[in-house]
Design a protein around this motif. Structure first.
Motif, mmCIF file in Angstrom:
data_model
loop_
_atom_site.group_PDB
_atom_site.id
_atom_site.type_symbol
_atom_site.label_atom_id
_atom_site.label_comp_id
_atom_site.label_asym_id
_atom_site.label_seq_id
_atom_site.Cartn_x
_atom_site.Cartn_y
_atom_site.Cartn_z
ATOM 1 N N MET A 1 0.477 -1.227 -0.036
ATOM 2 C CA MET A 1 0.310 0.213 -0.163
ATOM 3 C C MET A 1 0.961 1.000 -0.434
ATOM 4 S SD MET A 1 -3.144 0.736 2.600
ATOM 5 C CE MET A 1 -3.352 2.445 3.337
ATOM 6 N N PRO A 2 0.248 1.962 -0.824
ATOM 7 C CA PRO A 2 1.160 3.270 -0.862
ATOM 8 C C PRO A 2 1.537 3.624 0.502
ATOM 9 C CG PRO A 2 -0.382 3.345 -2.567
ATOM 10 C CD PRO A 2 -0.442 2.463 -2.007
ATOM 11 N N SER A 3 2.040 4.650 1.509
ATOM 12 C CA SER A 3 2.561 5.842 2.413
ATOM 13 C C SER A 3 1.222 6.563 2.249
ATOM 14 C CB SER A 3 3.592 6.398 2.686
ATOM 15 O OG SER A 3 3.768 7.238 1.581
ATOM 16 N N SER A 4 0.466 7.155 2.940
ATOM 17 C CA SER A 4 -0.610 7.561 3.490
ATOM 18 C C SER A 4 0.332 9.417 2.946
ATOM 19 C CB SER A 4 -1.260 7.981 5.205
ATOM 20 O OG SER A 4 -0.374 8.207 5.896
ATOM 21 N N GLU A 5 1.562 9.569 2.802
ATOM 22 C CA GLU A 5 2.139 10.688 2.902
ATOM 23 C C GLU A 5 1.634 11.109 1.044
ATOM 24 O OE1 GLU A 5 6.481 13.066 2.195
ATOM 25 O OE2 GLU A 5 5.961 10.954 3.122
ATOM 26 N N LEU A 6 2.266 10.018 1.053
ATOM 27 C CA LEU A 6 1.332 10.451 -0.643
ATOM 28 C C LEU A 6 0.328 10.580 -0.890
ATOM 29 C CD1 LEU A 6 3.007 7.440 -2.709
ATOM 30 C CD2 LEU A 6 4.405 9.384 -2.586
ATOM 31 N N PHE A 7 -0.944 9.986 -0.520
ATOM 32 C CA PHE A 7 -1.875 10.544 -0.599
ATOM 33 C C PHE A 7 -2.358 12.003 -0.086
ATOM 34 C CE2 PHE A 7 -2.817 5.769 -0.451
ATOM 35 C CZ PHE A 7 -3.508 6.150 -2.154
ATOM 36 N N GLU A 8 -1.734 12.487 0.890
ATOM 37 C CA GLU A 8 -1.459 14.115 1.849
ATOM 38 C C GLU A 8 -1.087 14.972 0.656
ATOM 39 O OE1 GLU A 8 -0.129 13.761 5.720
ATOM 40 O OE2 GLU A 8 -0.795 11.856 6.535
ATOM 41 N N VAL A 9 0.322 14.366 0.451
ATOM 42 C CA VAL A 9 0.201 15.265 -1.387
ATOM 43 C C VAL A 9 -0.966 15.590 -1.997
ATOM 44 C CG1 VAL A 9 2.011 15.703 -2.000
ATOM 45 C CG2 VAL A 9 3.364 15.075 -0.029
ATOM 46 N N LEU A 10 -1.156 14.508 -2.988
ATOM 47 C CA LEU A 10 -2.133 14.856 -3.407
ATOM 48 C C LEU A 10 -3.807 15.170 -2.884
ATOM 49 C CD1 LEU A 10 -1.647 11.040 -5.522
ATOM 50 C CD2 LEU A 10 -1.030 13.770 -6.103
ATOM 51 N N ALA A 11 -3.754 14.991 -2.013
ATOM 52 C CA ALA A 11 -4.615 16.088 -1.093
ATOM 53 C C ALA A 11 -5.368 17.422 -1.969
ATOM 54 C CB ALA A 11 -5.208 15.951 0.095
ATOM 55 N N ASP A 12 -4.204 18.234 -2.014
ATOM 56 C CA ASP A 12 -3.787 19.794 -2.532
ATOM 57 C C ASP A 12 -4.246 19.843 -3.952
ATOM 58 O OD1 ASP A 12 -2.291 21.219 -2.711
ATOM 59 O OD2 ASP A 12 -2.827 22.262 -1.075
ATOM 60 N N PRO A 13 -5.259 20.545 -3.748
ATOM 61 C CA PRO A 13 -5.397 20.640 -5.405
ATOM 62 C C PRO A 13 -4.442 21.934 -5.868
ATOM 63 C CG PRO A 13 -7.184 22.311 -3.753
ATOM 64 C CD PRO A 13 -6.145 20.803 -2.930
ATOM 65 N N THR A 14 -4.040 22.468 -5.431
ATOM 66 C CA THR A 14 -2.534 23.214 -5.910
ATOM 67 C C THR A 14 -2.284 22.224 -6.260
ATOM 68 O OG1 THR A 14 -4.015 25.056 -5.137
ATOM 69 C CG2 THR A 14 -1.139 25.208 -6.064
ATOM 70 N N ARG A 15 -1.133 21.267 -5.780
ATOM 71 C CA ARG A 15 -0.364 20.356 -6.158
ATOM 72 C C ARG A 15 -0.572 19.451 -7.317
ATOM 73 N NH1 ARG A 15 0.575 20.789 -0.540
ATOM 74 N NH2 ARG A 15 -0.370 18.929 0.299
ATOM 75 N N ARG A 16 -2.276 18.747 -7.049
ATOM 76 C CA ARG A 16 -2.761 18.220 -8.566
ATOM 77 C C ARG A 16 -2.648 19.285 -9.331
ATOM 78 N NH1 ARG A 16 -6.515 16.869 -4.687
ATOM 79 N NH2 ARG A 16 -8.501 18.338 -5.446
ATOM 80 N N LEU A 17 -2.972 20.269 -9.352
ATOM 81 C CA LEU A 17 -3.011 21.394 -10.695
ATOM 82 C C LEU A 17 -1.480 21.025 -11.711
ATOM 83 C CD1 LEU A 17 -5.070 23.937 -10.271
ATOM 84 C CD2 LEU A 17 -4.931 22.984 -12.021
ATOM 85 N N ILE A 18 -0.488 21.200 -10.527
ATOM 86 C CA ILE A 18 0.837 21.507 -10.930
ATOM 87 C C ILE A 18 1.237 19.925 -11.651
ATOM 88 C CG2 ILE A 18 3.108 21.652 -10.473
ATOM 89 C CD1 ILE A 18 2.871 23.277 -7.991
ATOM 90 N N LEU A 19 0.490 19.100 -10.895
ATOM 91 C CA LEU A 19 1.478 17.641 -11.293
ATOM 92 C C LEU A 19 0.502 17.482 -13.177
ATOM 93 C CD1 LEU A 19 0.363 15.049 -8.684
ATOM 94 C CD2 LEU A 19 2.987 15.735 -9.413
ATOM 95 N N GLU A 20 -0.267 18.130 -13.075
ATOM 96 C CA GLU A 20 -0.921 17.833 -14.409
ATOM 97 C C GLU A 20 -0.348 18.885 -15.706
ATOM 98 O OE1 GLU A 20 -5.245 18.956 -14.184
ATOM 99 O OE2 GLU A 20 -5.497 17.627 -12.902
#
Length: 116
Positions: A1-20
């Motif tokens: 299972m991925p670490s909970s940190e990965l999900f916490e990082v992806l929870a932020d909409p701005t970080r998801r925009l940056i990844l996109e």
């Protein structure tokens, strides 16, 4: 299972925009600032968090710093999601069968050549 940190990082909409924004390839901080419409200090903070979690890497090119995606955390997430994919596929298959049965009952025969 991925670490909970990965999900916490992806929870932020701005970080998801940056990844996109990085899906198209390397970008400098200035380009990302324009794309996500927040100040440079905010983009830099999000990039630091993404980097610490392993989502992005940075490459120096003269005075510029170019950021790009790293595949490893996405593979880890995909491996985790894969275990649940069959659950949803089975449910969607049953849903499709139920829709087809309803069409057949309503029309007396299945409709051909249509996909929804």
């Amino acid at each position: 299972m991925p670490s909970s940190e990965l999900f916490e990082v992806l929870a932020d909409p701005t970080r998801r925009l940056i990844l996109e924004a990085l899906l198209d390839g390397e970008r400098a901080v200035g380009e990302l600032v324009e794309l996500v419409s927040i100040q440079q200090s905010g983009v830099s903070r999000h990039l630091r968090i993404l980097g610490e979690a392993g989502f992005v890497e940075v490459r120096a090119e003269g005075t510029r710093r170019l950021y790009s995606l790293r595949p490893e955390p996405f593979r880890e997430l995909d491996d985790w999601v894969e275990r649940y994919r069959s659950l949803w596929e089975k449910r969607l298959d049953r849903f499709g069968q139920a829709l087809e049965a309803r069409r057949t009952a309503r029309n007396g025969e299945p409709k051909k050549g249509r996909s929804e």
